[in-house]
Write a protein that holds these residues in place. Structure first.
Motif, PDB file in Angstrom:
ATOM      1  N   HIS A 262      11.964  47.056  -6.095  1.00 15.42           N
ATOM      2  CA  HIS A 262      11.425  47.301  -4.755  1.00 15.42           C
ATOM      3  C   HIS A 262      12.192  48.461  -4.127  1.00 15.42           C
ATOM      4  O   HIS A 262      13.164  48.948  -4.713  1.00 15.42           O
ATOM      5  CB  HIS A 262      11.530  46.033  -3.893  1.00 15.42           C
ATOM      6  CG  HIS A 262      12.939  45.598  -3.697  1.00 15.42           C
ATOM      7  ND1 HIS A 262      13.550  44.658  -4.498  1.00 15.42           N
ATOM      8  CD2 HIS A 262      13.892  45.995  -2.816  1.00 15.42           C
ATOM      9  CE1 HIS A 262      14.800  44.494  -4.116  1.00 15.42           C
ATOM     10  NE2 HIS A 262      15.042  45.303  -3.097  1.00 15.42           N
TER      11      HIS A 262
ATOM     12  N   HIS B 164      13.717  50.650  -0.482  1.00 16.17           N
ATOM     13  CA  HIS B 164      14.153  50.669   0.921  1.00 16.17           C
ATOM     14  C   HIS B 164      14.059  52.116   1.369  1.00 16.17           C
ATOM     15  O   HIS B 164      14.521  53.016   0.666  1.00 16.17           O
ATOM     16  CB  HIS B 164      15.594  50.185   1.045  1.00 16.17           C
ATOM     17  CG  HIS B 164      15.774  48.779   0.568  1.00 16.17           C
ATOM     18  ND1 HIS B 164      15.720  47.697   1.408  1.00 16.17           N
ATOM     19  CD2 HIS B 164      15.971  48.275  -0.679  1.00 16.17           C
ATOM     20  CE1 HIS B 164      15.887  46.588   0.704  1.00 16.17           C
ATOM     21  NE2 HIS B 164      16.038  46.908  -0.567  1.00 16.17           N
TER      22      HIS B 164
ATOM     23  N   GLU C 192      20.299  51.949   1.562  1.00 15.11           N
ATOM     24  CA  GLU C 192      21.096  50.856   2.128  1.00 15.11           C
ATOM     25  C   GLU C 192      22.576  51.141   1.914  1.00 15.11           C
ATOM     26  O   GLU C 192      23.331  51.265   2.870  1.00 15.11           O
ATOM     27  CB  GLU C 192      20.677  49.538   1.480  1.00 15.11           C
ATOM     28  CG  GLU C 192      19.252  49.186   1.830  1.00 15.11           C
ATOM     29  CD  GLU C 192      19.026  47.693   1.852  1.00 15.11           C
ATOM     30  OE1 GLU C 192      19.311  47.050   0.843  1.00 15.11           O
ATOM     31  OE2 GLU C 192      18.579  47.188   2.902  1.00 15.11           O
TER      32      GLU C 192
ATOM     33  N   HIS D  44      15.717  49.318  -5.964  1.00 14.01           N
ATOM     34  CA  HIS D  44      16.528  48.206  -6.472  1.00 14.01           C
ATOM     35  C   HIS D  44      15.813  47.479  -7.600  1.00 14.01           C
ATOM     36  O   HIS D  44      14.735  46.930  -7.399  1.00 14.01           O
ATOM     37  CB  HIS D  44      16.806  47.198  -5.348  1.00 14.01           C
ATOM     38  CG  HIS D  44      17.746  47.715  -4.320  1.00 14.01           C
ATOM     39  ND1 HIS D  44      17.816  47.198  -3.043  1.00 14.01           N
ATOM     40  CD2 HIS D  44      18.673  48.702  -4.385  1.00 14.01           C
ATOM     41  CE1 HIS D  44      18.759  47.847  -2.368  1.00 14.01           C
ATOM     42  NE2 HIS D  44      19.281  48.767  -3.160  1.00 14.01           N
TER      43      HIS D  44
ATOM     44  N   THR E  45      20.731  42.038   0.167  1.00 16.00           N
ATOM     45  CA  THR E  45      20.823  42.760   1.445  1.00 16.00           C
ATOM     46  C   THR E  45      19.900  42.183   2.508  1.00 16.00           C
ATOM     47  O   THR E  45      19.823  42.732   3.604  1.00 16.00           O
ATOM     48  CB  THR E  45      20.493  44.257   1.254  1.00 16.00           C
ATOM     49  OG1 THR E  45      19.138  44.367   0.796  1.00 16.00           O
ATOM     50  CG2 THR E  45      21.432  44.910   0.255  1.00 16.00           C
TER      51      THR E  45
HETATM   52 ZN    ZN Z   1      16.705  45.870  -2.112  1.00  9.32          ZN
END
Ligand code: ZN
Ligand code: SG4
Length: 230
Positions: A98, A100, A110, A123, A206
């Protein structure tokens, strides 16, 4: 409710611990990686199995927080990982990947490197085969590994492997909508090239439930994507 969380003032990270106690933990991700404080280690090489195999299907889902990518493989052909900083004898199996991202290129990733964010971060979530499923691997010592890749935005060239992917995004604007790629590419095509330089540390998920004991591997080589594909 305990089910929803966000990044605004009302439901942002500072409020998560009200519903998810572990979000107040001492080993939470994301972190800033200060290069001066990094300790250089010699690890055995990492073994990537089946990362180059074509899956039966690749599904993109808007889960309300991100674009979640799941893949279907013939049994036994799932991408697996061992070696490197992973525990000796531990083998990890691909679950999902996925993204971010942020409003502009200075927000988005992140983890930070020397207090700098990248425009986006991918990720790859993997779980130890010591546990029967992802839920039971959470909270176990290195039960879960996340491979993190930063994105760099360039003008050209277009990243050929993200062509169909980017086109599909307009089809999953609604929460819980999903689409299959017509051309199911192997996992490696979405990552940077077989990269041997990385930072590793023990952190957490996270997002809630913020489970700790997650091993993070942050690759130093970024994935290049064209500004036309953002
Ligand atoms: Zn993530
Ligand atoms: C994102 O919200 C994903 O959509 C979640 O995936 C993921 O949760 C969560 O981030 C935290 O993962 O690698 N950033 S992270 O620490 O993988 C899990 C799903 O909800 C459990 C499937």
């Amino acid at each position: 409710s305990a089910a929803d969380f966000g990044y605004g003032v009302q439901r942002g990270p500072g409020t998560w611990a009200r519903d998810y106690e572990q979000c107040n933990g001492k080993h939470q991700s994301p972190i800033n990686i200060n290069k001066m404080a990094v300790i250089k280690m010699e690890y055995p090489k990492m073994n990537y199995y089946n990362f180059d195999l074509r899956p039966k299907s690749v599904t993109l889902t808007n889960n309300g927080h991100t674009v979640l990518v799941t893949m279907n493989f013939t049994e036994g052909k799932e991408p697996r990982l061992s070696g490197g900083p992973l525990k000796i004898d531990a083998v990890y199996q691909f679950e999902q990947f996925h993204f971010h991202w942020g409003e502009n290129d200075t927000l988005g990733s992140e983890d930070m490197i020397n207090n700098q964010r990248y425009p986006a971060e991918l990720h790859v979530v993997m779980r130890s085969l010591k546990y029967p499923d992802f839920a039971s691997a959470l909270d176990q010592e290195q039960g879960v590994v996340v491979l993190a890749f930063f994105f760099k935005v360039v003008e050209r060239p277009l990243n050929p492997y993200y062509g169909e992917f980017v086109e599909m995004l307009s089809g999953i604007r609604g929460k819980d909508s999903s689409k299959n790629l017509v051309e199911p590419l192997p996992l490696w095509k979405f990552l940077s090239t077989y990269s041997t330089r990385y930072y590793s540390y023990i952190g957490s998920l996270t997002t809630p439930p913020c489970s700790e004991e997650v091993l993070w591997i942050d690759y130093q080589d970024a994935i290049y994507i064209s500004e036309y594909q953002r």
